[in-house]
Design a protein around this motif. Sequence first.
Motif, mmCIF file in Angstrom:
data_model
loop_
_atom_site.group_PDB
_atom_site.id
_atom_site.type_symbol
_atom_site.label_atom_id
_atom_site.label_comp_id
_atom_site.label_asym_id
_atom_site.label_seq_id
_atom_site.Cartn_x
_atom_site.Cartn_y
_atom_site.Cartn_z
ATOM 1 N N ILE A 1 0.837 -1.200 0.000
ATOM 2 C CA ILE A 1 0.000 0.000 0.000
ATOM 3 C C ILE A 1 0.876 1.255 0.000
ATOM 4 C CG2 ILE A 1 -1.627 1.329 1.425
ATOM 5 C CD1 ILE A 1 -2.919 -1.400 2.144
ATOM 6 N N HIS A 2 2.018 1.181 0.685
ATOM 7 C CA HIS A 2 2.985 2.279 0.648
ATOM 8 C C HIS A 2 3.461 2.514 -0.783
ATOM 9 C CE1 HIS A 2 7.378 3.359 0.702
ATOM 10 N NE2 HIS A 2 6.869 4.418 1.319
ATOM 11 N N GLU A 3 3.776 1.439 -1.505
ATOM 12 C CA GLU A 3 4.168 1.574 -2.912
ATOM 13 C C GLU A 3 3.014 2.159 -3.735
ATOM 14 O OE1 GLU A 3 7.292 -0.196 -4.787
ATOM 15 O OE2 GLU A 3 7.779 0.921 -2.972
ATOM 16 N N ILE A 4 1.818 1.648 -3.490
ATOM 17 C CA ILE A 4 0.652 2.099 -4.241
ATOM 18 C C ILE A 4 0.363 3.570 -3.969
ATOM 19 C CG2 ILE A 4 -1.850 1.770 -4.477
ATOM 20 C CD1 ILE A 4 -1.256 -1.249 -3.778
ATOM 21 N N ALA A 5 0.643 4.042 -2.753
ATOM 22 C CA ALA A 5 0.435 5.449 -2.412
ATOM 23 C C ALA A 5 1.257 6.374 -3.303
ATOM 24 C CB ALA A 5 0.779 5.690 -0.940
ATOM 25 N N HIS A 6 2.376 5.855 -3.799
ATOM 26 C CA HIS A 6 3.214 6.625 -4.724
ATOM 27 C C HIS A 6 2.842 6.351 -6.188
ATOM 28 C CE1 HIS A 6 6.039 8.288 -1.756
ATOM 29 N NE2 HIS A 6 5.978 7.119 -1.139
ATOM 30 N N ASN A 7 1.687 5.723 -6.408
ATOM 31 C CA ASN A 7 1.197 5.397 -7.757
ATOM 32 C C ASN A 7 2.161 4.486 -8.515
ATOM 33 O OD1 ASN A 7 -1.209 6.885 -7.549
ATOM 34 N ND2 ASN A 7 -0.191 8.771 -8.166
ATOM 35 N N LEU A 8 2.783 3.566 -7.799
ATOM 36 C CA LEU A 8 3.795 2.715 -8.414
ATOM 37 C C LEU A 8 3.250 1.373 -8.899
ATOM 38 C CD1 LEU A 8 6.748 3.436 -5.956
ATOM 39 C CD2 LEU A 8 6.371 4.381 -8.242
ATOM 40 N N ALA A 9 1.920 1.201 -8.806
ATOM 41 C CA ALA A 9 1.310 -0.033 -9.328
ATOM 42 C C ALA A 9 0.818 0.143 -10.759
ATOM 43 C CB ALA A 9 0.158 -0.476 -8.426
ATOM 44 N N PHE A 10 0.195 1.311 -11.037
ATOM 45 C CA PHE A 10 -0.341 1.566 -12.373
ATOM 46 C C PHE A 10 0.158 2.872 -12.978
ATOM 47 C CE2 PHE A 10 -3.462 -1.255 -10.389
ATOM 48 C CZ PHE A 10 -3.631 -2.218 -11.379
ATOM 49 N N GLY A 11 0.960 3.613 -12.244
ATOM 50 C CA GLY A 11 1.477 4.875 -12.758
ATOM 51 C C GLY A 11 0.572 6.045 -12.429
ATOM 52 N N HIS A 12 1.095 7.252 -12.622
ATOM 53 C CA HIS A 12 0.348 8.470 -12.286
ATOM 54 C C HIS A 12 -0.824 8.709 -13.234
ATOM 55 C CE1 HIS A 12 3.129 9.778 -9.162
ATOM 56 N NE2 HIS A 12 4.127 9.435 -9.961
ATOM 57 N N ALA A 13 -0.806 8.072 -14.395
ATOM 58 C CA ALA A 13 -1.888 8.274 -15.356
ATOM 59 C C ALA A 13 -3.164 7.526 -14.972
ATOM 60 C CB ALA A 13 -1.433 7.839 -16.755
ATOM 61 N N ARG A 14 -3.059 6.585 -14.015
ATOM 62 C CA ARG A 14 -4.230 5.803 -13.603
ATOM 63 C C ARG A 14 -4.382 5.837 -12.075
ATOM 64 N NH1 ARG A 14 -3.853 0.001 -16.185
ATOM 65 N NH2 ARG A 14 -6.020 -0.040 -15.466
ATOM 66 N N PRO A 15 -4.660 7.018 -11.533
ATOM 67 C CA PRO A 15 -4.739 7.142 -10.071
ATOM 68 C C PRO A 15 -5.835 6.284 -9.441
ATOM 69 C CG PRO A 15 -5.583 9.122 -11.141
ATOM 70 C CD PRO A 15 -4.928 8.299 -12.208
ATOM 71 N N MET A 16 -6.989 6.162 -10.105
ATOM 72 C CA MET A 16 -8.076 5.391 -9.517
ATOM 73 C C MET A 16 -7.736 3.905 -9.470
ATOM 74 S SD MET A 16 -10.812 5.460 -7.893
ATOM 75 C CE MET A 16 -11.199 7.191 -8.087
ATOM 76 N N ALA A 17 -7.022 3.408 -10.476
ATOM 77 C CA ALA A 17 -6.610 2.005 -10.464
ATOM 78 C C ALA A 17 -5.689 1.735 -9.276
ATOM 79 C CB ALA A 17 -5.906 1.649 -11.779
ATOM 80 N N ASN A 18 -4.787 2.684 -8.994
ATOM 81 C CA ASN A 18 -3.931 2.545 -7.819
ATOM 82 C C ASN A 18 -4.760 2.515 -6.535
ATOM 83 O OD1 ASN A 18 -0.930 2.738 -8.668
ATOM 84 N ND2 ASN A 18 -1.867 4.403 -9.819
ATOM 85 N N LYS A 19 -5.728 3.404 -6.437
ATOM 86 C CA LYS A 19 -6.553 3.478 -5.223
ATOM 87 C C LYS A 19 -7.368 2.195 -5.024
ATOM 88 C CE LYS A 19 -7.052 8.524 -4.919
ATOM 89 N NZ LYS A 19 -6.179 8.938 -6.036
ATOM 90 N N MET A 20 -7.926 1.665 -6.104
ATOM 91 C CA MET A 20 -8.718 0.441 -5.991
ATOM 92 C C MET A 20 -7.841 -0.748 -5.595
ATOM 93 S SD MET A 20 -11.721 1.485 -6.418
ATOM 94 C CE MET A 20 -12.534 -0.114 -6.389
ATOM 95 N N LEU A 21 -6.641 -0.816 -6.146
ATOM 96 C CA LEU A 21 -5.727 -1.889 -5.736
ATOM 97 C C LEU A 21 -5.357 -1.744 -4.273
ATOM 98 C CD1 LEU A 21 -4.049 -4.372 -6.626
ATOM 99 C CD2 LEU A 21 -2.163 -2.774 -7.086
ATOM 100 N N GLY A 22 -5.185 -0.502 -3.816
ATOM 101 C CA GLY A 22 -4.886 -0.279 -2.401
ATOM 102 C C GLY A 22 -6.001 -0.781 -1.503
ATOM 103 N N MET A 23 -7.249 -0.547 -1.880
ATOM 104 C CA MET A 23 -8.379 -1.043 -1.096
ATOM 105 C C MET A 23 -8.427 -2.568 -1.098
ATOM 106 S SD MET A 23 -11.447 1.621 -2.045
ATOM 107 C CE MET A 23 -11.104 3.350 -2.371
ATOM 108 N N PHE A 24 -8.096 -3.162 -2.237
ATOM 109 C CA PHE A 24 -8.053 -4.625 -2.329
ATOM 110 C C PHE A 24 -6.954 -5.178 -1.423
ATOM 111 C CE2 PHE A 24 -6.374 -8.425 -4.668
ATOM 112 C CZ PHE A 24 -7.436 -9.275 -4.396
#
Length: 321
Positions: A88-111
Amino acid sequence: MGAHVSRTDFEWVYTEEPHASRRKEILAKYPQIKKLFGFDPKLKWIVTGMVLTQFLMMYLLVDQSWPIIIITAYCFGGVINHSLMLAIHEIAHNLAFGHARPMANKMLGMFANLPIGLPFSVTFKSYHLEHHKYQGDEKLDTDIPTYLEAKLFCTTFGKFIWLLFQPLFYAFRPVFTYPKPPTSLEIINTVIQLTFDVVVWYLCGPKILFYMFGGSLMAMGLHPVAGHFISEHYMFRKGFETYSYYGCLNFITFNVGYHNEHHDFPAVPGSRLPEVKRIASEYYDNLPQHNSWVSVLYDFVTDPDIGPYARIKRKHRGLST
């Protein structure tokens, strides 16, 4: 109660945090580091694997005894949950889907949040990015203990108790020192998490709910992987406010031990931080570093020079000095 800590206040400094200037200097010398910026495409699959592993463990542990539940929660489930927290720390920096897909990062964080039990993924991002931007700020950096914590837990035994309950201080400190109105995404995060918790209670019972919550709390307290909370910014050497750790526990913590490198380059995913150190080794090799998170916890408790006061602080920019 043990020895009393030697410090009676935080270490106040009137300089800027060191990471922005070092980042600028390193990039001027090694512009190829910019090629390491961006998201890690493997992160979402690693997170999915860990969450599904926890779901499987919940199923397998339903009929087990309390001793088995507690031991498994501490030795395995808590470690997975702690690793998910650092995902989640990584995801907070948008490192899962990149800065272009902020909502995808947020949804993965909730998962990723689901097996942990407590809803925090959305809130964590809000406070953590300010920790980076305003490191040491007496108001905005909620990673720093409060004066009340430092005064209450100022002996060997007190520091031991503080470590034991560190997850509670870490979770609730921002609510009291720097409250923010809840956002719609935080409410959604909370509703999803509490719904999941109720379903787990209904289908699996209280033992599995303890496996989730208890494992998370134990692995954030007196646990080897929790050593990073202390090792990252507590002042073990005067004048140095960030420390790296290059040991084996980085394998299960997304290289969070590479903490100087992370603060210098938060746009680089954890999987690539060792390459940052390799390229710019002369900037990191001679900085104070930790060799063991277990030793960090032991030294924190037993060394009178280390305690909740052993943090560098800066006056809030909006306050007069």
